[in-house]
Design an enzyme around this catalytic site. Structure first.
Site, short mmCIF file in Angstrom:
data_model
loop_
_atom_site.label_atom_id
_atom_site.label_comp_id
_atom_site.label_asym_id
_atom_site.label_seq_id
_atom_site.Cartn_x
_atom_site.Cartn_y
_atom_site.Cartn_z
CG HIS A 1 -0.41 0.36 2.51
ND1 HIS A 1 -0.05 -0.58 3.45
CD2 HIS A 1 -0.15 1.56 3.06
CE1 HIS A 1 0.41 0.04 4.52
NE2 HIS A 1 0.36 1.34 4.31
N GLY B 1 2.68 6.71 8.78
CA GLY B 1 4.05 7.02 8.37
C GLY B 1 5.03 5.92 8.72
CB SER C 1 2.91 2.42 6.15
OG SER C 1 1.63 2.07 6.48
#
Length: 278
Positions: A84, A224, A226
């Site tokens: 993602h 952030g 991620s």
């Protein structure tokens, strides 16, 4: 829930022999050991360069580079991150050896272009499954005190409940708060699948290809972080056991809503296949 974003494998413990012009240290061995065992709300500043596989994935906008996600160096020209985090319409670079994002020309850091991005073929953004991607760097990077790879875990490994792991990244310091400028670390004990999949936890949203950690209402990953690693130590070496995938959309520190990671040990065959054919 919300996605936590603003948007040849080294043998574990073996000699790398893969980093050009370097001494072979082996994976999962930082030159500067991290300071462990502390438990503070929202995490704490990491000891500089104690997580040398942590990278900042940055995109270009208005002639400037902006941090969007974390990731993990696993080989001289390969980085592991979340599916993602990747958009086919964006131009990216990978910054390695960073401690302070805002510090230009930080000693020991290196910005590298991206040759190729490989998102899992069965990535599903609605179900948030197979949230894994590989980034092939435009050049091989040399191993140094500030840049080293993490180990990959053994295929199929499932960590037991409460296993102590650490999430690292430059994510938001609190719900709706600012992104961190200094690399953060937070102790996040593993929550086993039987617990995490309970109805009042994450329920059926959590698959066996995921790993949960945290959920005590105190410390978690946040926007952030991620794509960054869940770092777990076994036999003195650090594995990337998880990739930060999603958490609660309401708060970064919700009780019974641990941070959910892609379980790397479920994708070892996929990682090896993509790296060997690309």
């Amino acid at each position: 829930m919300s996605l936590l974003c603003d948007g040849t494998v080294p043998a574990r413990g073996g000699q790398m022999g893969l980093f050009p012009g370097s001494t072979a240290y082996g994976c999962g061995q930082p030159a500067v050991p991290p300071l462990l065992g502390t438990r503070v709300v929202g995490g704490e500043d990491a000891r500089p360069h104690s997580w040398p596989w942590q990278i900042s994935l940055q995109y270009s906008r208005n002639n400037a580079w902006h941090h969007t996600c974390g990731g993990t160096l696993i080989a001289p020209n390969w980085v592991l991150t979340a599916a993602h985090c990747i958009s086919s319409s964006m131009t990216y670079r990978v910054v390695l050896g960073k401690q302070v994002l805002s510090q230009e020309d930080e000693p020991g850091s290196l910005a590298v272009g991206v040759e190729k991005m490989i998102v899992h073929e069965k990535w599903n953004s609605f179900l948030i499954i197979n949230d894994i991607a590989l980034i092939k760097l435009a050049q091989e990077v040399e191993e140094s005190e500030t840049i080293r790879p993490a180990c990959l875990p053994p295929a199929g490994l499932v960590l037991e409940n409460n296993y102590p792991c650490y999430v690292t990244g430059w994510g938001r310091l609190r719900t709706n708060g600012p992104l961190a400028d200094v690399l953060q670390q937070a102790l996040l004990p593993v929550v086993d699948h039987a617990t995490c999949s309970k109805r009042d936890w994450w329920g059926s949203t959590v698959r066996t290809t995921m790993v949960c950690a945290g959920g005590d209402g105190v410390v978690s990953g946040c926007n952030g972080d991620s794509g960054g690693p869940l770092n777990c130590q076994r036999n003195g070496l650090w594995d990337v056991d998880g990739i930060v995938s999603f958490g609660s959309g309401l708060s970064c520190n919700m009780i019974k809503k641990p941070t959910v990671f892609t379980r790397v040990s479920a994708y070892i065959d996929w990682i090896n296949e993509k790296m060997s054919t690309n």
